[in-house]
Scaffold this motif. Sequence first.
Motif, short mmCIF file in Angstrom:
data_model
loop_
_atom_site.label_atom_id
_atom_site.label_comp_id
_atom_site.label_asym_id
_atom_site.label_seq_id
_atom_site.Cartn_x
_atom_site.Cartn_y
_atom_site.Cartn_z
N PHE A 156 0.83 -1.20 0.00
CA PHE A 156 0.00 0.00 0.00
C PHE A 156 0.87 1.26 0.00
N LEU A 157 1.87 1.31 0.89
CA LEU A 157 2.70 2.50 0.99
C LEU A 157 3.57 2.69 -0.24
N HIS A 158 4.02 1.59 -0.85
CA HIS A 158 4.81 1.71 -2.07
C HIS A 158 3.99 2.35 -3.18
N VAL A 159 2.75 1.86 -3.38
CA VAL A 159 1.91 2.41 -4.44
C VAL A 159 1.54 3.85 -4.12
N PHE A 160 1.19 4.11 -2.87
CA PHE A 160 0.84 5.47 -2.45
C PHE A 160 2.00 6.43 -2.73
N ASP A 161 3.21 6.05 -2.33
CA ASP A 161 4.36 6.92 -2.51
C ASP A 161 4.66 7.14 -3.99
N ASP A 162 4.49 6.10 -4.82
CA ASP A 162 4.78 6.23 -6.25
C ASP A 162 3.79 7.18 -6.93
N LEU A 163 2.51 7.05 -6.61
CA LEU A 163 1.52 7.95 -7.20
C LEU A 163 1.69 9.38 -6.68
N LYS A 164 1.98 9.50 -5.39
CA LYS A 164 2.19 10.83 -4.82
C LYS A 164 3.39 11.51 -5.47
N ALA A 165 4.42 10.73 -5.78
CA ALA A 165 5.61 11.29 -6.43
C ALA A 165 5.25 11.86 -7.81
N TYR A 166 4.37 11.17 -8.55
CA TYR A 166 3.95 11.67 -9.86
C TYR A 166 3.25 13.02 -9.71
N ILE A 167 2.35 13.12 -8.75
CA ILE A 167 1.64 14.38 -8.50
C ILE A 167 2.62 15.50 -8.16
N ASP A 168 3.67 15.14 -7.43
CA ASP A 168 4.62 16.15 -6.95
C ASP A 168 5.71 16.47 -7.97
N GLY A 169 5.59 15.90 -9.19
CA GLY A 169 6.51 16.30 -10.24
C GLY A 169 7.42 15.23 -10.79
N ALA A 170 7.27 13.96 -10.36
CA ALA A 170 8.11 12.88 -10.88
C ALA A 170 7.56 12.44 -12.24
N ASN A 171 7.68 13.32 -13.23
CA ASN A 171 7.22 13.03 -14.59
C ASN A 171 8.13 13.77 -15.56
N ASP A 172 7.99 13.51 -16.86
CA ASP A 172 8.95 14.05 -17.82
C ASP A 172 8.86 15.56 -17.99
N GLN A 173 7.80 16.17 -17.46
CA GLN A 173 7.68 17.62 -17.53
C GLN A 173 7.97 18.30 -16.18
N GLY A 174 8.17 17.48 -15.14
CA GLY A 174 8.35 18.04 -13.81
C GLY A 174 7.13 18.80 -13.34
N ARG A 175 5.97 18.43 -13.85
CA ARG A 175 4.74 19.16 -13.58
C ARG A 175 4.06 18.65 -12.32
N LYS A 176 3.52 19.56 -11.53
CA LYS A 176 2.79 19.20 -10.34
C LYS A 176 1.29 19.39 -10.57
N PHE A 177 0.48 18.57 -9.89
CA PHE A 177 -0.96 18.60 -10.07
C PHE A 177 -1.67 18.80 -8.74
N SER A 178 -2.84 19.41 -8.80
CA SER A 178 -3.70 19.50 -7.62
C SER A 178 -4.56 18.24 -7.56
N MET A 179 -4.94 17.85 -6.35
CA MET A 179 -5.74 16.65 -6.16
C MET A 179 -7.22 16.97 -6.36
N VAL A 180 -7.86 16.27 -7.27
CA VAL A 180 -9.30 16.42 -7.47
C VAL A 180 -10.06 15.61 -6.42
N MET A 181 -9.54 14.42 -6.15
CA MET A 181 -10.15 13.51 -5.20
C MET A 181 -9.05 12.90 -4.34
N PRO A 182 -9.43 12.28 -3.23
CA PRO A 182 -8.42 11.56 -2.44
C PRO A 182 -7.94 10.33 -3.18
N PHE A 183 -6.84 9.77 -2.73
CA PHE A 183 -6.41 8.48 -3.25
C PHE A 183 -7.51 7.46 -3.01
#
Length: 450
Positions: free
Chosen positions: A301-328
Amino acid sequence: MKGNTAVILASVILTTLAYPHWASLGDRIDDPQPLDDICKSADNPGGYACDAFKDAGTNSEVISRVYKPKKIVYYQYPNADPFNRESWLEAFYTLQKYIKGENDQGIELEMQMPFHNLIEYNDDHTEIIYAYMSFSLDTNLDSVPKHLNPQIILRDNAEVKSYVRAFGGFIDERDFQQIYNEQYHQITQDLGALGYQYNRKFKIALEYNDPSALNVRHRHEVGYLESLVFLGKGIEHDAIDDPEDINDICQSESNPDGYICDKFKHVNIENPGDIIARKYERKLTIFKNYENNNPYDREAFLHVFDDLKAYIDGANDQGRKFSMVMPFQSLIEFEEGDARDIKYAYMSFSLSIDEVSEVEDLPKPNDPDIKFHISYPEVAYVKAFGSFVDIDQFENVYNSQLDILEKELDDHNLEVYKKFGIILEYDDPRQQNDQHRHEVGWMEKLILYI
């Protein structure tokens, strides 16, 4: 002091008193006090009840130890720093007061094991996530006294196995971390040579004697747990409470980092009781499968949570951050039947269509296992509840809440598609101090994705 004032630490500081500071660390490491001299006996009625932590054998300098199921009283370091002397003393004396009678029954309690600390590290073992000091109660107690200090938590703990290394000597506070690190290094080498498997995320260390005593032979132990263990708050009889109000979670002027709650609106139903009918708008969903299809496995659970949270926080090819529409949200597909055997499970979060119009426009994740899809509008029936949920109770708690929801749905003649269950966690799963909001639910109909 055997029994009532001994201490077990996981990386902890000992009290500094007026004692000589030896010049050489090596001179202070000697043979440990034998465990037989510490255990309760006719000659030592104040010793520990060592049958609660039986040694399963010794191989080289490594002791295999099994801790029986027991009741735990513990204190979480608020700063996750057991190396801080003031924090350590606060934890020690807070628990000692409970033992000495500062409880709702006003009774003194017998020590089953020494005070001990457990430290949980992050995945690369470089940072402390949580640190606890705890002791064990007699499992035969007819009634466990309640604490008077809200920082003290009571819970049951399952049987666990550990590997430890014992050593002796009085340790000056100034050299505590260095000596313990040397002993951890040694047991790590020993375990590797023996080929033993253990969980490097959890360190334990025990000190059996009064940390201020100069005239006794001391016994220290350091080690690791064989398997994953989490000492969360647990589920006590009064631990399920009212959930955090969703209005406190939604985005607003006073809470700009909240969820964009207009993307998952409530739907009015007649006489809903505790049922929340919720409509989810069409949205872009980013998800990752649980490797073992088990959302109740804390490590997964924590591995998947941390990986998705990292994407939101900019771990993507654009370094882009996103706002949360809904909870995990975890979606679970069950096998046919009433047993709730899990066929498939993944965790997801959603992006606003306003932010990204098509999947092709999304930044590519650094993690190739993160996937995307567009979901149609959906309706779910959910039940909310509060409290921090300990991982070893997670499945039981959520299933019990699903049972309550099912009965309420039947009472209101509301039909759901019971092949798909959902779990929503609105708060950081590692945060124990805040009021939490959880939701469990069923989808109204079959879910289709494009």
